[in-house]
Design a protein around this motif. Structure first.
Motif, short mmCIF file in Angstrom:
data_model
loop_
_atom_site.label_atom_id
_atom_site.label_comp_id
_atom_site.label_asym_id
_atom_site.label_seq_id
_atom_site.Cartn_x
_atom_site.Cartn_y
_atom_site.Cartn_z
N THR A 35 -18.87 -6.01 1.08
CA THR A 35 -20.22 -6.13 0.55
C THR A 35 -20.24 -5.90 -0.95
O THR A 35 -20.89 -6.63 -1.71
CB THR A 35 -21.16 -5.14 1.25
N GLU A 36 -19.49 -4.90 -1.40
CA GLU A 36 -19.41 -4.63 -2.84
C GLU A 36 -18.74 -5.79 -3.57
O GLU A 36 -19.20 -6.22 -4.64
CB GLU A 36 -18.62 -3.34 -3.07
N GLN A 39 -21.17 -8.72 -3.71
CA GLN A 39 -22.25 -8.49 -4.65
C GLN A 39 -21.79 -8.64 -6.09
O GLN A 39 -22.48 -9.24 -6.93
CB GLN A 39 -22.85 -7.09 -4.44
N ASN A 40 -20.61 -8.13 -6.39
CA ASN A 40 -20.07 -8.26 -7.75
C ASN A 40 -19.86 -9.72 -8.11
O ASN A 40 -20.16 -10.15 -9.24
CB ASN A 40 -18.75 -7.49 -7.87
N GLN A 42 -21.39 -12.36 -6.79
CA GLN A 42 -22.70 -13.01 -6.94
C GLN A 42 -23.35 -12.66 -8.27
O GLN A 42 -23.98 -13.53 -8.90
CB GLN A 42 -23.61 -12.59 -5.78
N ASN A 43 -23.20 -11.42 -8.70
CA ASN A 43 -23.76 -11.03 -9.99
C ASN A 43 -23.12 -11.83 -11.13
O ASN A 43 -23.80 -12.22 -12.09
CB ASN A 43 -23.56 -9.53 -10.23
N SER A 48 -29.07 -11.82 -11.75
CA SER A 48 -29.91 -10.94 -10.92
C SER A 48 -30.81 -11.70 -9.96
O SER A 48 -31.65 -11.10 -9.29
CB SER A 48 -30.79 -10.07 -11.83
N LYS A 50 -32.34 -13.36 -6.74
CA LYS A 50 -32.27 -12.95 -5.35
C LYS A 50 -32.57 -14.12 -4.42
O LYS A 50 -33.40 -14.98 -4.73
CB LYS A 50 -33.27 -11.81 -5.08
N GLN A 62 -26.70 -11.29 4.67
CA GLN A 62 -25.59 -10.40 4.36
C GLN A 62 -24.28 -10.94 4.93
O GLN A 62 -23.24 -10.93 4.27
CB GLN A 62 -25.86 -9.00 4.90
N ASN A 65 -23.29 -14.02 2.79
CA ASN A 65 -22.81 -13.66 1.47
C ASN A 65 -21.46 -12.94 1.51
O ASN A 65 -20.58 -13.18 0.67
CB ASN A 65 -23.84 -12.79 0.74
N ASN A 66 -21.30 -12.06 2.50
CA ASN A 66 -20.02 -11.36 2.62
C ASN A 66 -18.88 -12.32 2.91
O ASN A 66 -17.76 -12.15 2.39
CB ASN A 66 -20.10 -10.30 3.73
#
Length: 284
Positions: A35-36, A39-40, A42-43, A48, A50, A62, A65-66
């Motif tokens: 997940t981390e 998220q990194n 995607q950032n 930012s 959503k 989730q 995306n994962n």
């Protein structure tokens, strides 16, 4: 015994970063939270912004995306720019254009130039058809306008009406072998010679000879476009060999097809991998 082994595997996965051996199989537990990682990534690609889907389907979002950004984007040797150009290819070929604006944005953020993005779409045209390409171009043009990118972009064509056959024939020969292309034209039935000519003139003369992308990237795009439409396994195998001929190794081909997986699904991905393995042995 199986229960003990399962508990041990689960414990090490939760702890992370552990490598252990079971018989002859080496297992490496994830050293970073998916997940981390997702998220990194995607950032980096989207900033930012959503997803609207996260408000209505958070668990599915989730999971998606994962898998895309925690698993697929974290393996292999493709650059971020290559990944995004191939994602654009898969979305164009499968005509799932609702997701295209986000990937065009991501491609720009990953360092792809407007010319590289447009050339990726142009490269798709001989394989997925003009209507799908035009639809993808219309979406892309809206994103470019929002970014203040002036269009039309500089012309990347290198052929003329007078040279497109000869130049196309030449690049075909570079990819597939001049003797093979000569025989293709020579052996085409009289009522099908126009197809052989179209391949040399349009597919290769009018497309492959353009500036903006190198031959290796054009062949990766072609492989992914054909893999994404499905039902074109003979052509997939032909372009597996073409990729090898221009210097793309098997590892890179597997990376490219894997990059398309979240956008085209497992069946078409597995069919493409089977084609790769038929041309190059499975463990090569």
């Amino acid at each position: 015994m199986k229960n003990v082994l399962s508990m041990f595997l689960m414990a090490t996965l939760l702890l992370g970063g552990t490598t252990f051996t079971i018989g002859k199989i080496s297992v490496c537990a994830a050293s970073k939270n998916r997940t981390e990682t997702a998220q990194n990534k995607q950032n980096q690609l989207f900033g930012s912004s959503k997803s609207k889907l996260a408000a209505t389907d958070p668990d599915f979002t989730q999971t998606m995306n994962n898998f895309i950004y925690g698993d697929v984007y974290s393996r292999g040797k493709l650059t971020a720019k290559q990944r995004e150009l191939l994602a654009i290819t898969a979305l164009t070929a499968s005509q799932t254009l609702d997701a295209l604006p986000q990937q065009v944005e991501a491609a720009l953020n990953a360092g792809a130039t407007p010319i590289e993005i447009k050339e990726t779409l142009y490269q798709c045209a001989p394989y997925v058809g003009f209507p799908k390409t035009v639809s993808a171009l219309e979406v892309t043009n809206k994103i470019f306008k929002a970014h203040g990118i002036k269009m039309p972009l500089p012309n990347q064509a290198t052929v003329t009406e007078a040279t497109r056959f000869d130049d196309g024939f030449k690049v075909q020969g570079e990819i597939f072998g001049a003797e093979h292309i000569t025989n293709m034209h020579k052996n085409s039935p009289a009522n099908q010679k126009h197809i052989a000519n179209y391949l040399s003139e349009f597919c290769f003369g009018g497309t492959y000879t353009r500036n903006g992308l190198d031959l290796q990237m054009r062949e990766l795009i072609t492989l992914c476009a054909i893999s994404s439409i499905g039902g074109a396994e003979p052509q997939v195998k032909a372009h597996v060999q073409a990729n090898l001929n221009v210097g793309n190794d098997k590892e890179l081909l597997l990376d490219a097809v894997t990059q398309c997986l979240p956008y085209i699904g497992f069946p078409r991905t597995l069919n493409a991998i089977a084609c790769i393995n038929q041309v190059v042995p499975a463990n090569a």
